[in-house]
Design a protein around this motif. Structure first.
Motif, PDB file in Angstrom:
ATOM      1  N   GLN A  73       0.929  -1.251  -0.056  1.00  0.00           N
ATOM      2  CA  GLN A  73       0.161   0.039   0.039  1.00  0.00           C
ATOM      3  C   GLN A  73       0.785   1.342   0.002  1.00  0.00           C
ATOM      4  OE1 GLN A  73      -3.174  -0.532  -0.548  1.00  0.00           O
ATOM      5  NE2 GLN A  73      -2.852  -2.383  -0.551  1.00  0.00           N
ATOM      6  N   ASN A  74       2.174   1.116   0.008  1.00  0.00           N
ATOM      7  CA  ASN A  74       2.930   2.301  -0.014  1.00  0.00           C
ATOM      8  C   ASN A  74       2.763   3.220  -1.399  1.00  0.00           C
ATOM      9  OD1 ASN A  74       5.294   4.138   0.065  1.00  0.00           O
ATOM     10  ND2 ASN A  74       6.510   2.350   1.263  1.00  0.00           N
ATOM     11  N   SER A  75       1.934   4.247  -1.312  1.00  0.00           N
ATOM     12  CA  SER A  75       1.685   5.090  -2.535  1.00  0.00           C
ATOM     13  C   SER A  75       2.605   5.766  -3.376  1.00  0.00           C
ATOM     14  CB  SER A  75       0.731   6.196  -1.919  1.00  0.00           C
ATOM     15  OG  SER A  75       1.473   7.026  -1.037  1.00  0.00           O
ATOM     16  N   TRP A  76       3.856   5.937  -2.518  1.00  0.00           N
ATOM     17  CA  TRP A  76       4.966   6.480  -3.365  1.00  0.00           C
ATOM     18  C   TRP A  76       5.474   5.531  -4.144  1.00  0.00           C
ATOM     19  CZ3 TRP A  76      10.093   5.325  -2.719  1.00  0.00           C
ATOM     20  CH2 TRP A  76      10.406   4.774  -1.343  1.00  0.00           C
ATOM     21  N   ILE A  77       5.648   4.383  -3.956  1.00  0.00           N
ATOM     22  CA  ILE A  77       6.484   3.330  -4.536  1.00  0.00           C
ATOM     23  C   ILE A  77       5.451   3.034  -5.764  1.00  0.00           C
ATOM     24  CG2 ILE A  77       7.177   0.947  -4.515  1.00  0.00           C
ATOM     25  CD1 ILE A  77       8.025   1.212  -1.603  1.00  0.00           C
ATOM     26  N   ARG A  78       4.324   3.126  -5.425  1.00  0.00           N
ATOM     27  CA  ARG A  78       3.340   2.790  -6.497  1.00  0.00           C
ATOM     28  C   ARG A  78       3.159   3.679  -7.667  1.00  0.00           C
ATOM     29  NH1 ARG A  78       0.272  -0.973  -7.225  1.00  0.00           N
ATOM     30  NH2 ARG A  78      -0.216  -2.785  -5.676  1.00  0.00           N
ATOM     31  N   ARG A  79       3.485   5.047  -7.137  1.00  0.00           N
ATOM     32  CA  ARG A  79       3.447   6.225  -8.129  1.00  0.00           C
ATOM     33  C   ARG A  79       4.834   6.033  -8.851  1.00  0.00           C
ATOM     34  NH1 ARG A  79       1.574   9.118  -3.767  1.00  0.00           N
ATOM     35  NH2 ARG A  79       3.522   9.894  -3.117  1.00  0.00           N
ATOM     36  N   ARG A  80       5.795   5.652  -8.269  1.00  0.00           N
ATOM     37  CA  ARG A  80       7.073   5.513  -9.152  1.00  0.00           C
ATOM     38  C   ARG A  80       6.904   4.360 -10.039  1.00  0.00           C
ATOM     39  NH1 ARG A  80      12.406   6.971  -9.660  1.00  0.00           N
ATOM     40  NH2 ARG A  80      12.444   8.500  -7.845  1.00  0.00           N
ATOM     41  N   ILE A  81       6.589   3.157  -9.625  1.00  0.00           N
ATOM     42  CA  ILE A  81       6.261   2.028 -10.453  1.00  0.00           C
ATOM     43  C   ILE A  81       5.444   2.454 -11.792  1.00  0.00           C
ATOM     44  CG2 ILE A  81       5.622   0.044 -10.716  1.00  0.00           C
ATOM     45  CD1 ILE A  81       6.614  -0.696  -8.131  1.00  0.00           C
ATOM     46  N   GLU A  82       4.274   3.369 -11.187  1.00  0.00           N
ATOM     47  CA  GLU A  82       3.493   3.670 -12.554  1.00  0.00           C
ATOM     48  C   GLU A  82       4.123   4.618 -13.446  1.00  0.00           C
ATOM     49  OE1 GLU A  82      -0.630   6.391 -13.057  1.00  0.00           O
ATOM     50  OE2 GLU A  82      -0.143   5.672 -11.002  1.00  0.00           O
ATOM     51  N   ALA A  83       4.759   5.268 -13.062  1.00  0.00           N
ATOM     52  CA  ALA A  83       5.717   6.483 -13.775  1.00  0.00           C
ATOM     53  C   ALA A  83       6.679   5.727 -14.637  1.00  0.00           C
ATOM     54  CB  ALA A  83       6.235   7.261 -13.019  1.00  0.00           C
ATOM     55  N   ASP A  84       7.270   4.687 -14.159  1.00  0.00           N
ATOM     56  CA  ASP A  84       8.229   3.771 -14.910  1.00  0.00           C
ATOM     57  C   ASP A  84       7.330   3.040 -15.868  1.00  0.00           C
ATOM     58  OD1 ASP A  84      10.568   4.854 -13.553  1.00  0.00           O
ATOM     59  OD2 ASP A  84      10.821   3.143 -12.364  1.00  0.00           O
ATOM     60  N   VAL A  85       6.381   2.212 -15.506  1.00  0.00           N
ATOM     61  CA  VAL A  85       5.765   1.654 -16.386  1.00  0.00           C
ATOM     62  C   VAL A  85       5.200   2.414 -17.657  1.00  0.00           C
ATOM     63  CG1 VAL A  85       3.428   0.015 -16.718  1.00  0.00           C
ATOM     64  CG2 VAL A  85       5.181  -0.337 -14.766  1.00  0.00           C
ATOM     65  N   GLU A 108       1.673  -4.484 -21.839  1.00  0.00           N
ATOM     66  CA  GLU A 108       0.623  -4.059 -21.857  1.00  0.00           C
ATOM     67  C   GLU A 108      -0.016  -4.507 -20.448  1.00  0.00           C
ATOM     68  OE1 GLU A 108      -2.805  -2.111 -23.397  1.00  0.00           O
ATOM     69  OE2 GLU A 108      -0.950  -2.659 -24.636  1.00  0.00           O
ATOM     70  N   LEU A 109       0.242  -5.826 -20.143  1.00  0.00           N
ATOM     71  CA  LEU A 109      -0.253  -6.488 -18.828  1.00  0.00           C
ATOM     72  C   LEU A 109       0.254  -5.667 -17.575  1.00  0.00           C
ATOM     73  CD1 LEU A 109      -0.168 -10.258 -19.657  1.00  0.00           C
ATOM     74  CD2 LEU A 109      -2.154  -8.444 -19.322  1.00  0.00           C
ATOM     75  N   LEU A 110       1.623  -5.041 -17.889  1.00  0.00           N
ATOM     76  CA  LEU A 110       2.296  -4.469 -16.817  1.00  0.00           C
ATOM     77  C   LEU A 110       1.583  -3.150 -16.456  1.00  0.00           C
ATOM     78  CD1 LEU A 110       6.123  -4.400 -16.796  1.00  0.00           C
ATOM     79  CD2 LEU A 110       4.670  -5.509 -14.988  1.00  0.00           C
ATOM     80  N   ARG A 111       1.121  -2.417 -17.772  1.00  0.00           N
ATOM     81  CA  ARG A 111       0.378  -1.213 -17.741  1.00  0.00           C
ATOM     82  C   ARG A 111      -0.865  -1.277 -17.073  1.00  0.00           C
ATOM     83  NH1 ARG A 111      -2.093   1.369 -22.417  1.00  0.00           N
ATOM     84  NH2 ARG A 111      -2.668   3.227 -21.773  1.00  0.00           N
ATOM     85  N   ASP A 112      -1.583  -2.605 -17.419  1.00  0.00           N
ATOM     86  CA  ASP A 112      -3.002  -2.743 -16.548  1.00  0.00           C
ATOM     87  C   ASP A 112      -2.783  -2.933 -15.237  1.00  0.00           C
ATOM     88  OD1 ASP A 112      -4.043  -2.220 -19.197  1.00  0.00           O
ATOM     89  OD2 ASP A 112      -4.155  -4.604 -19.630  1.00  0.00           O
ATOM     90  N   LEU A 113      -1.862  -3.750 -14.974  1.00  0.00           N
ATOM     91  CA  LEU A 113      -1.770  -3.899 -13.327  1.00  0.00           C
ATOM     92  C   LEU A 113      -1.477  -2.808 -12.677  1.00  0.00           C
ATOM     93  CD1 LEU A 113      -1.447  -6.218 -11.307  1.00  0.00           C
ATOM     94  CD2 LEU A 113       0.995  -6.531 -11.950  1.00  0.00           C
TER      95      LEU A 113
END
Length: 138
Positions: A73-85, A108-113
């Motif tokens: 649930q770490n939002s800053w890690i999720r945001r970084r991963i989202e930006a990278d993906v 494409e699956l990474l992007r969806d995930l």
């Protein structure tokens, strides 16, 4: 070098998208340019389908490990991963060689995930705001 995912202060100082991803895509672009001049289009699409599937699988495993080890649930890690993906997806799909891949762990699956939930929420918010405007205008 491995990113210090556990250290939020240090990670916030790192570039977004991450340097490792920029370097990976720079090398991929060079490979694409060289191969585009030497391979028939069909072969080029096949090779880059394999490349995309490999990137999706390896990065998917790495991102899952990062989240598992540092808190789902770490939002800053999720945001970084989202930006990278998102960066990975946009750069790869701007290359002429990429078509649909049949790999089960492609980009494409990474992007969806990693990007799907937020994009769905944004679309829902936009449609709710549009509906509210229409209701107010009626």
């Amino acid at each position: 070098r491995e990113l210090p995912w556990h250290d939020e202060v240090h990670m916030r100082g790192e570039e977004i998208p991450s340097t490792y991803l920029k370097n990976l895509l720079r090398e991929t672009t060079v490979l694409h340019r060289v191969m585009m001049g030497t391979l028939p289009r069909k072969d080029l699409k096949h090779v880059f389908g394999i490349v995309e599937a490999a990137y999706g699988e390896k990065l998917g495993d790495a991102f899952a490990r990062v989240l598992r080890e540092n808190g789902e649930q770490n939002s800053w890690i999720r945001r970084r991963i989202e930006a990278d993906v998102t960066f990975l997806y946009l750069k790869l799909h701007s290359m002429d060689a990429l078509g649909n891949t049949s790999g089960s762990h492609n980009v494409e699956l990474l992007r969806d995930l990693y990007c799907g939930k937020q994009q769905q929420q944004q679309r829902q918010h936009s449609s709710s705001a549009s509906s509210a405007k229409e209701d107010g205008a009626a």
